[in-house]
Design a protein around this motif. Sequence first.
Motif, PDB file in Angstrom:
ATOM      1  N   ASN A 152       0.877  -1.274  -0.100  1.00 12.96           N
ATOM      2  CA  ASN A 152      -0.096  -0.069   0.063  1.00 12.96           C
ATOM      3  C   ASN A 152       0.955   1.075   0.032  1.00 12.96           C
ATOM      4  OD1 ASN A 152       0.585   0.279   2.726  1.00 12.96           O
ATOM      5  ND2 ASN A 152      -1.003  -0.408   3.444  1.00 12.96           N
ATOM      6  N   THR A 202      -1.494  -0.400  -3.694  1.00 13.06           N
ATOM      7  CA  THR A 202      -2.904  -0.409  -3.799  1.00 13.06           C
ATOM      8  C   THR A 202      -3.196   1.010  -3.190  1.00 13.06           C
ATOM      9  OG1 THR A 202      -2.598  -1.443  -1.475  1.00 13.06           O
ATOM     10  CG2 THR A 202      -2.836  -2.901  -3.560  1.00 13.06           C
ATOM     11  N   LEU A 203      -4.204   1.604  -3.438  1.00 14.15           N
ATOM     12  CA  LEU A 203      -4.532   2.876  -2.929  1.00 14.15           C
ATOM     13  C   LEU A 203      -5.921   3.015  -2.597  1.00 14.15           C
ATOM     14  CD1 LEU A 203      -3.101   4.354  -6.565  1.00 14.15           C
ATOM     15  CD2 LEU A 203      -1.955   4.425  -4.200  1.00 14.15           C
ATOM     16  N   GLY A 204      -6.196   2.076  -1.935  1.00 14.34           N
ATOM     17  CA  GLY A 204      -7.574   2.063  -1.190  1.00 14.34           C
ATOM     18  C   GLY A 204      -8.725   2.073  -2.660  1.00 14.34           C
ATOM     19  N   ALA A 205      -9.618   3.069  -1.985  1.00 15.10           N
ATOM     20  CA  ALA A 205     -10.566   3.362  -3.083  1.00 15.10           C
ATOM     21  C   ALA A 205     -10.303   3.900  -4.378  1.00 15.10           C
ATOM     22  CB  ALA A 205     -11.804   4.597  -2.300  1.00 15.10           C
ATOM     23  N   GLY A 229      -8.056   2.696  -5.963  1.00 11.78           N
ATOM     24  CA  GLY A 229      -7.568   1.631  -6.954  1.00 11.78           C
ATOM     25  C   GLY A 229      -6.123   0.939  -6.843  1.00 11.78           C
ATOM     26  N   SER A 243     -10.885   0.957  -8.698  1.00 11.40           N
ATOM     27  CA  SER A 243     -11.471   0.169  -7.754  1.00 11.40           C
ATOM     28  C   SER A 243     -13.084   0.426  -8.086  1.00 11.40           C
ATOM     29  CB  SER A 243     -11.382   0.523  -6.282  1.00 11.40           C
ATOM     30  OG  SER A 243     -10.085   0.050  -5.973  1.00 11.40           O
ATOM     31  N   PRO A 244     -13.931  -0.677  -8.305  1.00  9.66           N
ATOM     32  CA  PRO A 244     -15.093  -0.599  -8.073  1.00  9.66           C
ATOM     33  C   PRO A 244     -15.787   0.428  -6.992  1.00  9.66           C
ATOM     34  CG  PRO A 244     -14.856  -2.610  -8.079  1.00  9.66           C
ATOM     35  CD  PRO A 244     -13.416  -2.181  -8.012  1.00  9.66           C
ATOM     36  N   VAL A 291     -18.083   1.251  -4.036  1.00  6.98           N
ATOM     37  CA  VAL A 291     -18.842   0.466  -3.219  1.00  6.98           C
ATOM     38  C   VAL A 291     -19.152   1.139  -1.975  1.00  6.98           C
ATOM     39  CG1 VAL A 291     -18.329  -1.728  -3.854  1.00  6.98           C
ATOM     40  CG2 VAL A 291     -16.843  -0.570  -1.961  1.00  6.98           C
ATOM     41  N   ALA A 299     -18.275   1.743   1.714  1.00  4.39           N
ATOM     42  CA  ALA A 299     -17.159   1.400   2.652  1.00  4.39           C
ATOM     43  C   ALA A 299     -17.561   1.166   4.154  1.00  4.39           C
ATOM     44  CB  ALA A 299     -15.800   2.070   2.558  1.00  4.39           C
ATOM     45  N   GLY A 322      -6.745  -5.427   1.837  1.00  2.00           N
ATOM     46  CA  GLY A 322      -5.449  -5.610   1.246  1.00  2.00           C
ATOM     47  C   GLY A 322      -5.143  -7.288   1.258  1.00  2.00           C
ATOM     48  N   ALA A 324      -8.852  -5.935  -7.446  1.00  2.00           N
ATOM     49  CA  ALA A 324      -9.704  -4.767  -6.949  1.00  2.00           C
ATOM     50  C   ALA A 324     -11.117  -5.046  -6.649  1.00  2.00           C
ATOM     51  CB  ALA A 324      -9.475  -3.609  -7.909  1.00  2.00           C
ATOM     52  N   GLY A 373     -11.149  -6.813  -3.321  1.00  3.62           N
ATOM     53  CA  GLY A 373     -10.701  -5.757  -2.265  1.00  3.62           C
ATOM     54  C   GLY A 373     -11.885  -4.988  -1.940  1.00  3.62           C
ATOM     55  N   ALA A 374     -12.706  -4.407  -3.197  1.00  2.00           N
ATOM     56  CA  ALA A 374     -13.971  -3.727  -2.805  1.00  2.00           C
ATOM     57  C   ALA A 374     -15.028  -4.433  -2.175  1.00  2.00           C
ATOM     58  CB  ALA A 374     -14.391  -2.993  -4.075  1.00  2.00           C
ATOM     59  N   VAL A 397     -14.708  -4.561   1.650  1.00  2.00           N
ATOM     60  CA  VAL A 397     -14.957  -3.444   2.689  1.00  2.00           C
ATOM     61  C   VAL A 397     -16.158  -3.140   2.682  1.00  2.00           C
ATOM     62  CG1 VAL A 397     -12.568  -2.243   1.817  1.00  2.00           C
ATOM     63  CG2 VAL A 397     -15.125  -1.588   0.690  1.00  2.00           C
TER      64      VAL A 397
HETATM   65  P1  ADP Z   1      -4.598  -2.031   2.746  1.00  2.00           P
HETATM   66  O1  ADP Z   1      -5.711  -2.822   3.302  1.00  2.00           O
HETATM   67  O2  ADP Z   1      -3.270  -2.885   2.678  1.00  2.00           O
HETATM   68  O3  ADP Z   1      -4.047  -0.872   3.363  1.00  2.00           O
HETATM   69  P2  ADP Z   1      -5.796  -0.808   0.624  1.00  2.00           P
HETATM   70  O4  ADP Z   1      -6.575   0.158   1.722  1.00  2.00           O
HETATM   71  O5  ADP Z   1      -5.196  -0.001  -0.790  1.00  2.00           O
HETATM   72  O6  ADP Z   1      -4.902  -1.875   1.314  1.00  2.00           O
HETATM   73  O7  ADP Z   1      -6.805  -1.791  -0.038  1.00  2.00           O
HETATM   74  C1  ADP Z   1      -6.564  -2.979  -0.796  1.00  2.00           C
HETATM   75  C2  ADP Z   1      -7.525  -2.602  -2.034  1.00  2.00           C
HETATM   76  O8  ADP Z   1      -8.901  -2.913  -1.759  1.00  2.00           O
HETATM   77  C3  ADP Z   1      -7.584  -1.515  -2.811  1.00  2.00           C
HETATM   78  O9  ADP Z   1      -6.690  -1.520  -3.866  1.00  2.00           O
HETATM   79  C4  ADP Z   1      -8.876  -1.597  -3.532  1.00  2.00           C
HETATM   80  O10 ADP Z   1      -8.832  -2.256  -4.637  1.00  2.00           O
HETATM   81  C5  ADP Z   1      -9.723  -2.134  -2.525  1.00  2.00           C
HETATM   82  N1  ADP Z   1     -10.304  -1.106  -1.455  1.00  2.00           N
HETATM   83  C6  ADP Z   1     -10.033  -0.794  -0.327  1.00  2.00           C
HETATM   84  N2  ADP Z   1     -10.699   0.032   0.200  1.00  2.00           N
HETATM   85  C7  ADP Z   1     -11.570   0.559  -0.706  1.00  2.00           C
HETATM   86  C8  ADP Z   1     -12.881   1.321  -0.956  1.00  2.00           C
HETATM   87  N3  ADP Z   1     -12.943   2.115   0.113  1.00  2.00           N
HETATM   88  N4  ADP Z   1     -13.589   1.295  -1.902  1.00  2.00           N
HETATM   89  C9  ADP Z   1     -13.090   0.418  -3.028  1.00  2.00           C
HETATM   90  N5  ADP Z   1     -12.178  -0.492  -3.089  1.00  2.00           N
HETATM   91  C10 ADP Z   1     -11.423  -0.328  -1.871  1.00  2.00           C
END
Ligand code: ADP
Length: 294
Positions: A181, A215-218, A220, A234-235, A237, A239, A246, A271, A274-275, A278
């Motif tokens: 991340n 990985t960049l959370g929401a 992508g 990322s789709p 969604v 959260a 992750g 992705a 991951g989505a 959450v």
């Molecule tokens: P970590 O949990 O290791 O900090 P991230 O927060 O980057 O990693 O999340 C990992 C992956 O999960 C992201 O790249 C994304 O695909 C998905 N994800 C995380 N948070 C969100 C979110 N709020 N909305 C959509 N997808 C998410």
Amino acid sequence: EVVVVGSVNADLVVKVDRRPAPGETVLGSDLVVHPGGKGANQAVAAARLGARTGIVGRVGDDGHGRLLRDALAADGVDLAHLATTPGPSGVALITVGPDGDNSIIVSPGANARVSPADVAAARDMIAGAAVVSFQLEVPLPAVQAAARTAAAAGGRVVLNLSPPASVPTDLLALCDPLVVNEHEAAYLLGGGEPGEPAAMARALLERGPHSVVVTLGADGVLVADASGAAAVPSPKVEAVDTTGAGDAFTAALCLRLARGDDLRAAAAYAARAGAAAVRRSGAQPSYPTPDELP
Ligand code: ADP
């Protein structure tokens, strides 16, 4: 097709209105015990998406160990190389504050006993996997031994640099991809604030891995290899709880790489996983089956 070499922890969760000062006692909510640990989370996530999955690790000979074994077995994870160690299982002591903020103490317990000898015992399972996934909650010598075994057998090594720690150059050179991340990326690049994602991915590639996924959370994912970098969205969604997102991402990435996807296609699928993770609370309870992917 996917083998995870990693940690298995019991997550012990108590909600509190505020955290105790040194010497002070506060009352919290009822204790909730969840199966966790990055290794077990990834194994469950991969198995739930349909991967034939095995885990190499250790639990203690205590009640938590039995609970953790049962949770992995319920999702069909191969436990032939999940050993039992005399003494306590790994636990994470988690207090959740009023804003949903977590404070976590990890006691590694049996995870600290995972060794190159365990890796040698699991050689056939590791060498037979298309993809072997690693995190850094078990001792580095075991990770290094298993990564070498996997790579020598033609398997693909996926390393999630979590929790962030410095790793030897020869381990980085086996990674395809290194999954981080933004914070883990910044750590590996020498600390400080995360920079621009594409620039961080390029800088990480220079450290030697065959490919990199940030990985960049929401926002992508960024994937990068010798052929260049690409952003994968990322789709969208709602959260609810990002715990374990992750791990779901990395597990799904391993599954699709094992099935022959290129990195970008595998990251797009991951992705979605991951989505999905959450949208529900907890780690393992939130992991999707294929029909639950957004
Ligand atoms: P970590 O949990 O290791 O900090 P991230 O927060 O980057 O990693 O999340 C990992 C992956 O999960 C992201 O790249 C994304 O695909 C998905 N994800 C995380 N948070 C969100 C979110 N709020 N909305 C959509 N997808 C998410």
